[in-house]
Design an enzyme around this catalytic site. Structure first.
Site, mmCIF file in Angstrom:
data_model
loop_
_atom_site.group_PDB
_atom_site.id
_atom_site.type_symbol
_atom_site.label_atom_id
_atom_site.label_comp_id
_atom_site.label_asym_id
_atom_site.label_seq_id
_atom_site.Cartn_x
_atom_site.Cartn_y
_atom_site.Cartn_z
ATOM 1 N N ASP A 8 73.745 -39.500 24.486
ATOM 2 C CA ASP A 8 74.787 -40.524 24.423
ATOM 3 C C ASP A 8 74.153 -41.793 23.845
ATOM 4 O O ASP A 8 72.997 -41.774 23.384
ATOM 5 C CB ASP A 8 75.459 -40.731 25.795
ATOM 6 C CG ASP A 8 74.576 -41.459 26.807
ATOM 7 O OD1 ASP A 8 73.392 -41.739 26.496
ATOM 8 O OD2 ASP A 8 75.061 -41.751 27.919
ATOM 9 N N HIS A 9 74.898 -42.889 23.875
ATOM 10 C CA HIS A 9 74.391 -44.138 23.306
ATOM 11 C C HIS A 9 73.098 -44.588 23.991
ATOM 12 O O HIS A 9 72.214 -45.149 23.334
ATOM 13 C CB HIS A 9 75.458 -45.237 23.412
ATOM 14 C CG HIS A 9 76.001 -45.397 24.791
ATOM 15 N ND1 HIS A 9 76.838 -44.465 25.379
ATOM 16 C CD2 HIS A 9 75.813 -46.369 25.727
ATOM 17 C CE1 HIS A 9 77.141 -44.866 26.606
ATOM 18 N NE2 HIS A 9 76.533 -46.020 26.835
ATOM 19 N N CYS A 65 70.301 -39.149 28.177
ATOM 20 C CA CYS A 65 71.227 -40.256 28.443
ATOM 21 C C CYS A 65 70.386 -41.368 29.070
ATOM 22 O O CYS A 65 69.164 -41.368 28.924
ATOM 23 C CB CYS A 65 72.410 -39.815 29.313
ATOM 24 S SG CYS A 65 72.002 -39.194 30.948
ATOM 25 N N HIS A 98 58.762 -22.455 36.897
ATOM 26 C CA HIS A 98 59.459 -21.983 38.104
ATOM 27 C C HIS A 98 60.953 -21.764 37.889
ATOM 28 O O HIS A 98 61.540 -20.905 38.540
ATOM 29 C CB HIS A 98 59.297 -23.005 39.239
ATOM 30 C CG HIS A 98 57.932 -23.011 39.836
ATOM 31 N ND1 HIS A 98 57.637 -23.659 41.011
ATOM 32 C CD2 HIS A 98 56.772 -22.449 39.417
ATOM 33 C CE1 HIS A 98 56.361 -23.491 41.299
ATOM 34 N NE2 HIS A 98 55.803 -22.765 40.343
ATOM 35 N N ARG A 132 58.679 -13.899 41.705
ATOM 36 C CA ARG A 132 59.564 -14.437 42.755
ATOM 37 C C ARG A 132 60.507 -15.494 42.204
ATOM 38 O O ARG A 132 61.618 -15.694 42.726
ATOM 39 C CB ARG A 132 58.740 -14.992 43.924
ATOM 40 C CG ARG A 132 57.937 -16.246 43.607
ATOM 41 C CD ARG A 132 57.047 -16.647 44.782
ATOM 42 N NE ARG A 132 56.371 -17.923 44.572
ATOM 43 C CZ ARG A 132 55.271 -18.085 43.843
ATOM 44 N NH1 ARG A 132 54.729 -17.041 43.218
ATOM 45 N NH2 ARG A 132 54.715 -19.262 43.716
ATOM 46 N N HIS A 133 60.078 -16.167 41.130
ATOM 47 C CA HIS A 133 60.942 -17.202 40.547
ATOM 48 C C HIS A 133 62.149 -16.576 39.841
ATOM 49 O O HIS A 133 63.237 -17.139 39.843
ATOM 50 C CB HIS A 133 60.137 -18.081 39.583
ATOM 51 C CG HIS A 133 58.980 -18.750 40.265
ATOM 52 N ND1 HIS A 133 59.146 -19.713 41.227
ATOM 53 C CD2 HIS A 133 57.636 -18.559 40.141
ATOM 54 C CE1 HIS A 133 57.963 -20.106 41.674
ATOM 55 N NE2 HIS A 133 57.022 -19.414 41.028
HETATM 56 C C1 RB5 Z 1 75.641 -44.900 30.150
HETATM 57 O O1 RB5 Z 1 75.655 -46.257 30.392
HETATM 58 C C2 RB5 Z 1 74.974 -44.159 31.305
HETATM 59 O O2 RB5 Z 1 75.838 -44.094 32.389
HETATM 60 C C3 RB5 Z 1 74.570 -42.795 30.867
HETATM 61 O O3 RB5 Z 1 73.685 -42.883 29.794
HETATM 62 C C4 RB5 Z 1 73.850 -41.931 31.883
HETATM 63 O O4 RB5 Z 1 72.749 -42.601 32.429
HETATM 64 C C5 RB5 Z 1 74.659 -41.267 32.889
HETATM 65 O O5 RB5 Z 1 74.171 -40.517 33.718
#
Ligand code: RB5
Length: 142
Positions: A8-9, A65, A98, A132-133
């Site tokens: 994501d951003h 993220c 594992h 086992r894993h």
């Molecule tokens: C975005 O601000 C943030 O919530 C996302 O990148 C992430 O950390 C969510 O789990």
């Protein structure tokens, strides 16, 4: 290795660094986005990454993220996906050894670029221990 990557951003900048490193090191990378720091919703990129793996187009994936938490929660909703939110080389290696993790989740606000690359390096070369894993994994996943 064929690797799919999504962010994501919050993970966009780190994704660029990791894509660059993967390509320089001979991996075939599918980058499903996002493509800027403009705010997006992490589940959309988790889904694109998961679908790529479940289709068999990539062997494994990386999701980034801010914390790695949202990506891991979203990815793990899918049968056959074992997404591990890791924070150092030890957890990255153990997630393979594992848990046979097929997605490495990273938090760009938790690990710096150099640590993230070290984690990717060890994650890609560490093998599943089986035994086992495997028994444990078979209790929830194929
Ligand atoms: C975005 O601000 C943030 O919530 C996302 O990148 C992430 O950390 C969510 O789990």
């Amino acid at each position: 290795m064929k690797i799919v990557i999504g962010a994501d951003h919050g993970g966009y900048a780190l994704k660029k660094v990791i894509v660059d490193w993967l390509q320089k090191n001979g991996h075939i990378v599918t980058d499903v986005g996002c493509d800027s720091t403009e705010s997006v919703d992490y589940p959309d990129y988790a889904l694109k990454t998961v679908e790529d793996i479940l289709r068999g187009d990539s062997e494994c994936g990386i999701l980034i993220c801010g914390t790695g938490i949202g990506m891991s929660i979203a990815a793990n909703r899918h049968y056959g996906i074992r997404a591990a939110n890791c924070f150092d080389e030890n957890t990255a290696a153990l997630s393979r050894e594992h848990n046979n993790a097929n997605i490495l989740c990273l938090g760009a606000r938790v690990v710096d670029e150099s640590k993230a690359i070290d984690m990717v390096k060890i994650w890609l070369v560490t093998e599943f221990a089986g035994g086992r894993h495997l028994t444990r994994i078979e209790k929830f996943s194929s």
